[in-house]
Design an enzyme around this catalytic site. Structure first.
Site, PDB file in Angstrom:
ATOM      1  N   ASP A 274       0.861  -1.174   0.000  1.00  0.00           N
ATOM      2  CA  ASP A 274       0.000   0.000   0.000  1.00  0.00           C
ATOM      3  C   ASP A 274       0.903   1.232   0.000  1.00  0.00           C
ATOM      4  O   ASP A 274       2.097   1.161   0.299  1.00  0.00           O
ATOM      5  CB  ASP A 274      -0.915  -0.007   1.222  1.00  0.00           C
ATOM      6  CG  ASP A 274      -2.191   0.784   0.994  1.00  0.00           C
ATOM      7  OD1 ASP A 274      -2.202   1.662   0.103  1.00  0.00           O
ATOM      8  OD2 ASP A 274      -3.171   0.541   1.711  1.00  0.00           O
ATOM      9  N   TRP A 275       0.344   2.381  -0.300  1.00  0.00           N
ATOM     10  CA  TRP A 275       1.119   3.603  -0.517  1.00  0.00           C
ATOM     11  C   TRP A 275       1.801   4.045   0.793  1.00  0.00           C
ATOM     12  O   TRP A 275       1.146   4.366   1.773  1.00  0.00           O
ATOM     13  CB  TRP A 275       0.210   4.698  -1.046  1.00  0.00           C
ATOM     14  CG  TRP A 275       0.159   4.791  -2.552  1.00  0.00           C
ATOM     15  CD1 TRP A 275       0.348   5.924  -3.295  1.00  0.00           C
ATOM     16  CD2 TRP A 275      -0.081   3.747  -3.501  1.00  0.00           C
ATOM     17  NE1 TRP A 275       0.238   5.636  -4.640  1.00  0.00           N
ATOM     18  CE2 TRP A 275      -0.011   4.309  -4.791  1.00  0.00           C
ATOM     19  CE3 TRP A 275      -0.317   2.381  -3.391  1.00  0.00           C
ATOM     20  CZ2 TRP A 275      -0.189   3.569  -5.962  1.00  0.00           C
ATOM     21  CZ3 TRP A 275      -0.494   1.625  -4.555  1.00  0.00           C
ATOM     22  CH2 TRP A 275      -0.427   2.213  -5.805  1.00  0.00           C
TER      23      TRP A 275
END
Length: 553
Positions: free
Chosen positions: A234-235
């Site tokens: 995920d970012w």
């Protein structure tokens, strides 16, 4: 495979290392604007950047001066209420085509997490509390998206079940529960639809960040499931960057120069072997070569407006009639509308699930086309304010000064001139922020409760009926006040055609055939996960295990 083998033989160690880290947006332009991120290109070998965008409820890009919009479809929890896999596949197909038309290669959706507790801030993005239903919906969604050539990225692997401290907490869970409840939907969607990508979660599982958990990614996903796609973080996820590569979490997103240099240095000093980064590079290249960018597909830059009709069809099929005491469909001419949401509908959740869409109808506008509206209520709500929106705002306030304070005299006058009342209750919900048990959030605040009781008393005194519409992304408490309503409609977040869909249901033009895909507890404290969900302890025990029994409406 031969092409990928040839590319790998020609890549330098630095290029292999670099491709495992996303291409940072800092100082660079990503097109279309608002896309979430891109992969590292190797132009000399014909390896393009792949463009990714958020999109569980529609492609999330910037509007670019009001000339480019996404279509906001019903959110995942609404889609699950249809129990219609063919319809969900159609919605996925629309989103995939929208992405292709705007130059997006991979949609970061669907989310396959469990709605573990009714207060979860991201529940609207999650299909259900039931892993079997999630699997069926997720498979249909992915097949739809990928039928257009756009890739789907299932997320968030795994146990991303609350937003509070999501980058810090550890889900303390036994293996059977993890596999049977929290991984089973991911497993089935991998087997049945072969998604291009899998995204790991921000949280830890049993003390290890999912982004660097080899037992999760390398052993289960690539090993037991024989997955043939790409895994990404995920970012900005935490977790050791070197261990991430060793765990075959192939791609770090969004990416930055420091992460890239860290991998290159590790390869140069022998901390990471070239074989380890080559495994990740191979997974990434295998995915890249399947995309629009690699195939030279030219985006049209235009949306197919017929998708709006499919969105409305899905909205209609997602609306749940919770209770009806011989009130609906409305066989009358004049109605009065109460609640600020009549003019300020909430059509979707905020965060990665938000869509920058074109202007859409209010509930008032859609109902006005089918009924006459009582003048008293219409005048009272003529200039009603919108709820404050912002991560630091109290978006669902207990001490509410935004909802119109309705007087008994006004309600009585409205009841005299109208045949029925529609009361709207709304909630905002977003990524990064969970709900609370307090008034104004899970429970009605005083202004909402007073409005409902005042309207109910006024209309019932004159033999007229009241319908309550829940424009909410999560369950809210209804047991203490449902006796004041003759009909109760769960609208959820039905997308930009929410108003038209609701109006057709209330008028009887369409039938409300949906069923809840989640429980509405009598009280949120009845949730088996409630106590551990609200804890400040960052080690969260999943004590309910695979036994989930609660009292429901």
């Amino acid at each position: 495979m031969k092409k990928i083998d040839k590319i790998l033989r020609s890549m330098t160690k630095e290029e292999k290392a670099s491709i495992t880290v996303g291409f940072s947006r800092k100082g660079k332009e990503i097109y279309p604007k608002g896309a979430a991120g891109i992969t590292f290109p190797v132009p000399r070998l014909g390896v393009p950047s792949v463009v990714m965008a958020d999109g569980p409820a529609g492609v999330r890009i910037d509007t670019e001066g009001g000339t480019k919009f996404g279509i906001s479809y019903p959110c995942a929890s609404n889609l699950a209420c249809t129990f219609n896999t063919e319809l969900v596949k159609d919605i996925g197909g629309c989103i995939g085509k929208d992405a292709r038309n705007y130059g997006i290669d991979i949609i970061l959706a669907p989310a396959l997490n469990i709605q573990r507790d009714p207060l979860g801030g991201r529940n609207f993005e999650y299909f259900s509390e039931d892993p079997c239903l999630i699997a069926k919906m997720g498979t249909a969604y992915v097949k739809g998206v990928q039928s257009s050539g756009t890739g789907a990225c299932i997320k968030h692997l795994a146990c991303n079940n609350r937003e509070t401290d999501r980058g810090k907490y550890s889900a303390e869970i036994d293996e059977r529960t993890l596999r049977e409840v929290y991984l089973s939907a991911f497993r089935e969607v991998v087997f049945e639809s072969s998604p291009y990508c899998i995204m790991t979660a921000y949280n830890k599982i049993n003390g290890i960040y999912t982004s660097a958990d080899a037992s999760l990614t390398k052993e289960i996903v690539f090993g037991e499931w024989a997955y043939d796609g790409m895994i990404m973080s995920d970012w900005g996820a935490d977790g050791d960057n070197i261990e991430r590569v060793r765990a075959q979490n192939d791609l770090y997103m969004e990416g930055n120069a420091e992460k890239c240099e860290e991998i290159i240095s590790a390869v140069e000093c022998g901390t990471l072997s070239e074989e380890e980064i080559e495994i990740c590079s191979r997974h990434i290249l295998g995915t890249v070569m399947r995309t629009h960018s690699a195939k030279g597909t030219k985006p049209s830059g235009k949306l197919d407006i017929t998708h709006l009709d499919i969105s409305e069809k899905a909205a209609v099929e997602s609306i749940v009639l919770l209770e009806n005491k011989d009130m609906l469909p409305l066989d009358c001419e004049k109605i009065s509308l109460f609640g600020n949401a009549q003019r300020h509908p909430v059509i979707g959740g905020l965060g990665a699930g938000d869509v920058n869409t074109c202007p859409y109808s209010s509930f008032r506008d859609a109902l006005k086309s089918r009924f006459s509206l009582g003048k008293t209520a219409d005048e009272i709500y003529k200039n009603c304010p919108r709820k404050p929106i912002g991560f630091d705002e109290d978006e669902n306030p207990e001490n509410d000064v935004w909802e119109v304070n309705l007087s008994e005299d006004a309600a009585a006058k409205a009841a005299e001139e109208s045949d029925a009342a529609i009361v709207f209750i709304s909630r905002l919900t977003r990524e990064g922020k969970d709900h609370t048990p307090r008034k104004g959030d899970y429970r009605l605040n005083e202004r909402e409760r007073n409005m409902l009781i005042t309207v109910s008393n006024a209309f019932h005194m004159r033999g007229k009926k009241v319908c309550v519409v829940l424009d909410v992304g999560n369950p809210i408490e209804v047991e203490s006040w449902k006796r004041y309503a003759d009909a109760l409609v769960f609208l959820g977040y039905a997308g930009q055609r929410s108003a038209e869909a609701l109006a057709s249901i209330l008028r009887g033009e369409k039938t409300p055939s949906a069923r809840l895909a989640f429980s509405i507890p009598v009280a949120c404290e009845d949730s088996p996960a409630h106590e551990s969900f609200l804890t400040d302890n960052l080690q969260i025990p999943y004590n309910e295990r695979y036994f989930c029994r609660i009292s429901v409406l």
